[in-house]
Design a protein around this motif. Structure first.
Motif, PDB file in Angstrom:
ATOM      1  N   GLY A 200       0.838  -1.184   0.000  1.00  7.45           N
ATOM      2  CA  GLY A 200       0.000   0.000   0.000  1.00  7.45           C
ATOM      3  C   GLY A 200       0.875   1.236   0.000  1.00  7.45           C
ATOM      4  N   VAL A 201       0.237   2.401  -0.013  1.00  6.09           N
ATOM      5  CA  VAL A 201       0.973   3.667  -0.036  1.00  6.09           C
ATOM      6  C   VAL A 201       0.424   4.621   1.018  1.00  6.09           C
ATOM      7  CG1 VAL A 201       1.587   3.485  -2.470  1.00  6.09           C
ATOM      8  CG2 VAL A 201      -0.539   4.664  -1.815  1.00  6.09           C
ATOM      9  N   VAL A 202       1.284   5.538   1.423  1.00  5.38           N
ATOM     10  CA  VAL A 202       0.899   6.609   2.339  1.00  5.38           C
ATOM     11  C   VAL A 202       1.110   7.933   1.613  1.00  5.38           C
ATOM     12  CG1 VAL A 202       1.339   7.713   4.559  1.00  5.38           C
ATOM     13  CG2 VAL A 202       1.615   5.233   4.329  1.00  5.38           C
ATOM     14  N   MET A 203       0.104   8.811   1.666  1.00  3.21           N
ATOM     15  CA  MET A 203       0.194  10.103   0.993  1.00  3.21           C
ATOM     16  C   MET A 203      -0.127  11.240   1.951  1.00  3.21           C
ATOM     17  SD  MET A 203      -1.498   9.488  -2.774  1.00  3.21           S
ATOM     18  CE  MET A 203      -3.181   9.594  -2.134  1.00  3.21           C
ATOM     19  N   GLY A 204       0.590  12.356   1.777  1.00  5.38           N
ATOM     20  CA  GLY A 204       0.297  13.553   2.537  1.00  5.38           C
ATOM     21  C   GLY A 204      -0.004  14.714   1.622  1.00  5.38           C
ATOM     22  N   THR A 205       0.969  15.080   0.781  1.00  5.14           N
ATOM     23  CA  THR A 205       0.826  16.248  -0.088  1.00  5.14           C
ATOM     24  C   THR A 205      -0.425  16.158  -0.965  1.00  5.14           C
ATOM     25  OG1 THR A 205       3.239  16.536  -0.139  1.00  5.14           O
ATOM     26  CG2 THR A 205       1.970  17.638  -1.856  1.00  5.14           C
ATOM     27  N   ARG A 206      -0.694  14.983  -1.533  1.00  4.02           N
ATOM     28  CA  ARG A 206      -1.872  14.831  -2.399  1.00  4.02           C
ATOM     29  C   ARG A 206      -3.155  15.102  -1.614  1.00  4.02           C
ATOM     30  NH1 ARG A 206      -4.581  15.419  -7.030  1.00  4.02           N
ATOM     31  NH2 ARG A 206      -5.382  16.846  -5.483  1.00  4.02           N
ATOM     32  N   PHE A 207      -3.213  14.669  -0.359  1.00  2.00           N
ATOM     33  CA  PHE A 207      -4.427  14.873   0.425  1.00  2.00           C
ATOM     34  C   PHE A 207      -4.561  16.309   0.938  1.00  2.00           C
ATOM     35  CE2 PHE A 207      -4.668  10.113   1.150  1.00  2.00           C
ATOM     36  CZ  PHE A 207      -5.863   9.962   0.467  1.00  2.00           C
ATOM     37  N   VAL A 208      -3.440  17.013   1.095  1.00  2.00           N
ATOM     38  CA  VAL A 208      -3.541  18.428   1.474  1.00  2.00           C
ATOM     39  C   VAL A 208      -4.251  19.196   0.367  1.00  2.00           C
ATOM     40  CG1 VAL A 208      -2.274  20.534   2.030  1.00  2.00           C
ATOM     41  CG2 VAL A 208      -1.485  18.337   2.938  1.00  2.00           C
ATOM     42  N   ALA A 209      -3.954  18.834  -0.878  1.00  2.00           N
ATOM     43  CA  ALA A 209      -4.593  19.489  -2.023  1.00  2.00           C
ATOM     44  C   ALA A 209      -5.926  18.833  -2.339  1.00  2.00           C
ATOM     45  CB  ALA A 209      -3.672  19.442  -3.238  1.00  2.00           C
ATOM     46  N   SER A 210      -6.771  18.778  -1.318  1.00  2.00           N
ATOM     47  CA  SER A 210      -8.120  18.220  -1.493  1.00  2.00           C
ATOM     48  C   SER A 210      -9.151  19.262  -1.086  1.00  2.00           C
ATOM     49  CB  SER A 210      -8.305  16.954  -0.640  1.00  2.00           C
ATOM     50  OG  SER A 210      -8.220  17.263   0.735  1.00  2.00           O
ATOM     51  N   THR A 211     -10.330  19.123  -1.612  1.00  2.00           N
ATOM     52  CA  THR A 211     -11.394  20.092  -1.344  1.00  2.00           C
ATOM     53  C   THR A 211     -11.670  20.233   0.141  1.00  2.00           C
ATOM     54  OG1 THR A 211     -12.406  19.435  -3.444  1.00  2.00           O
ATOM     55  CG2 THR A 211     -13.771  20.710  -1.923  1.00  2.00           C
ATOM     56  N   GLU A 212     -11.660  19.117   0.854  1.00  2.00           N
ATOM     57  CA  GLU A 212     -12.107  19.123   2.246  1.00  2.00           C
ATOM     58  C   GLU A 212     -11.010  19.412   3.260  1.00  2.00           C
ATOM     59  OE1 GLU A 212     -14.357  15.812  -0.004  1.00  2.00           O
ATOM     60  OE2 GLU A 212     -12.297  16.528   0.196  1.00  2.00           O
ATOM     61  N   CYS A 213      -9.756  19.409   2.845  1.00  2.00           N
ATOM     62  CA  CYS A 213      -8.686  19.673   3.802  1.00  2.00           C
ATOM     63  C   CYS A 213      -8.895  21.043   4.430  1.00  2.00           C
ATOM     64  CB  CYS A 213      -7.322  19.609   3.121  1.00  2.00           C
ATOM     65  SG  CYS A 213      -5.932  19.817   4.266  1.00  2.00           S
ATOM     66  N   THR A 214      -8.677  21.155   5.732  1.00  2.00           N
ATOM     67  CA  THR A 214      -9.020  22.378   6.463  1.00  2.00           C
ATOM     68  C   THR A 214      -8.004  23.497   6.287  1.00  2.00           C
ATOM     69  OG1 THR A 214      -7.955  21.466   8.452  1.00  2.00           O
ATOM     70  CG2 THR A 214     -10.338  21.136   8.216  1.00  2.00           C
ATOM     71  N   ILE A 215      -6.910  23.250   5.579  1.00  2.00           N
ATOM     72  CA  ILE A 215      -5.908  24.288   5.361  1.00  2.00           C
ATOM     73  C   ILE A 215      -6.457  25.365   4.416  1.00  2.00           C
ATOM     74  CG2 ILE A 215      -4.794  23.333   3.281  1.00  2.00           C
ATOM     75  CD1 ILE A 215      -2.077  23.885   4.711  1.00  2.00           C
ATOM     76  N   HIS A 216      -5.922  26.576   4.514  1.00  2.00           N
ATOM     77  CA  HIS A 216      -6.372  27.691   3.661  1.00  2.00           C
ATOM     78  C   HIS A 216      -6.169  27.358   2.184  1.00  2.00           C
ATOM     79  CE1 HIS A 216      -6.635  31.766   1.997  1.00  2.00           C
ATOM     80  NE2 HIS A 216      -7.168  32.153   3.157  1.00  2.00           N
ATOM     81  N   GLN A 217      -7.051  27.846   1.360  1.00  2.00           N
ATOM     82  CA  GLN A 217      -6.996  27.588  -0.082  1.00  2.00           C
ATOM     83  C   GLN A 217      -5.662  28.018  -0.700  1.00  2.00           C
ATOM     84  OE1 GLN A 217      -9.351  25.974  -1.887  1.00  2.00           O
ATOM     85  NE2 GLN A 217      -8.072  26.103  -3.731  1.00  2.00           N
ATOM     86  N   ASN A 218      -5.033  29.034  -0.133  1.00  2.00           N
ATOM     87  CA  ASN A 218      -3.754  29.496  -0.672  1.00  2.00           C
ATOM     88  C   ASN A 218      -2.705  28.384  -0.706  1.00  2.00           C
ATOM     89  OD1 ASN A 218      -4.911  31.998  -0.902  1.00  2.00           O
ATOM     90  ND2 ASN A 218      -3.677  32.979   0.691  1.00  2.00           N
TER      91      ASN A 218
END
Length: 327
Positions: A200-218
């Motif tokens: 399997g794989v673990v991803m971080g950066t790809r999930f940050v760039a998701s619609t629902e991630c709570t980080i600011h759109q910037n």
């Protein structure tokens, strides 16, 4: 459908794990990964204390209808207080958490408590030697972190393509599945990891760039607009090397480090609290921001479910194409 030893171990549909994502790995987000067939992770650094963490564990169970999920616990050498960690483990035991991922310092003192509670142990390992050692000591799963990983890669500088291959081989001797982390953002990366022997794989950066991630759109826009060459590493001198996006703050940290600054001097610049503030305000220049070169593969922000479904569909399509290459 892609079945692996990892999916079978936890009874999940897809061999895709969301990494700890400091300050972002909370129930509202991680539960979406679980509900899309993968395995979400909540990170204890997101919470002021054990009580708040406990509340989010309960939310995860409610939001996912008791689907399995992971709790990330990073152990900082010389700073981690064992009594505090045991409190988090007690919560996980009480609430039936499926797995704890340990990163950083050795988790050996905490492993018996996890085993006794029936919690699977995932160890985030920096190289194949550590991976084999942790497999021998009782880890149930190894996350092997290639040099491309955002956050804290190994100081060895070995890429995922080599290190995942080697770790999968050595851990197979102990029957322990390996997850590949670093540089994965699509179905091709998933299939490549499986071909190397990972489960399997673990991803971080790809999930940050998701619609629902709570980080600011910037920050999401920053990832989409970044190239694979737009990351850098620093903090090597304090033996806590980190991969960040190239911005004013990471450049400042590197210059301070070159001038001989130690952890005490660097902390105000690399502070997680500062990053957390910027994640809300949208200031992408005045905090360190963990991002991997996988950003060069990310062209749009889209929902978590679409990210996972598209990965599986692409992996299956490429697998079929490879079948046509037979002589």
């Amino acid at each position: 459908m892609i079945k692996t030893k990892f999916t079978e171990m936890f009874g999940i549909e897809k061999p895709i794990v969301q990494g700890g994502m400091q300050h972002l790995g909370i129930a509202e987000f991680a539960s979406l990964v679980c509900n899309a067939g993968g395995m979400g992770t909540i990170n204890i650094t997101c919470y002021p204390g054990v009580d708040e963490f406990h509340e989010d564990v309960i939310k995860m169970k409610e939001f996912t209808n008791n689907k399995p999920f992971i709790v990330n616990i990073s152990l900082v050498p010389d700073l981690t207080k064992g009594e505090e960690i045991f409190k988090y483990i007690d919560v996980c035991a009480k609430e039936g958490v499926a797995a704890i991922e340990f990163a950083g310092a050795s988790p050996v003192e905490f492993m018996p408590a996890c085993k006794e509670a029936g919690i699977k142990i995932i160890h985030k390992s920096p190289n194949a030697k550590v991976a084999a050692s942790m497999a021998r000591k009782g880890a149930d799963v190894i996350t092997i972190a290639g040099y491309e990983v955002a956050g804290h890669p190994s100081m060895d500088g070995i890429g995922t393509f080599v290190i995942a291959n080697k770790a999968a081989k050595v851990c197979a001797e102990y029957g322990v599945p390996v997850l590949a982390a670093g540089g994965v953002a699509d179905g091709k990366g998933l299939l490549a990891a499986l071909a190397l022997g990972a489960e399997g794989v673990v991803m971080g950066t790809r999930f940050v760039a998701s619609t629902e991630c709570t980080i600011h759109q910037n920050f999401k826009d920053l990832i989409v607009n970044s190239k694979e060459i737009d990351t850098m590493t620093c903090q090597r001198s304090i033996k806590n090397m980190a991969r960040y996006v190239k911005n004013e703050q990471s450049a400042k940290a590197l210059e301070m480090e070159k001038a001989g600054a130690g952890l005490k001097e660097l902390l105000p610049v690399i502070s997680g609290a500062l990053s957390k503030e910027c994640y809300v305000s949208g200031d992408t220049q005045h905090c360190v921001f963990a991002m991997g070169p996988a950003a060069g593969l990310i062209n749009e922000v889209k929902p978590v479910k679409a990210i996972i479904d598209d990965m599986i569909n692409e992996a299956e399509a490429v697998y079929k194409r490879l079948g046509t290459l037979q002589a």
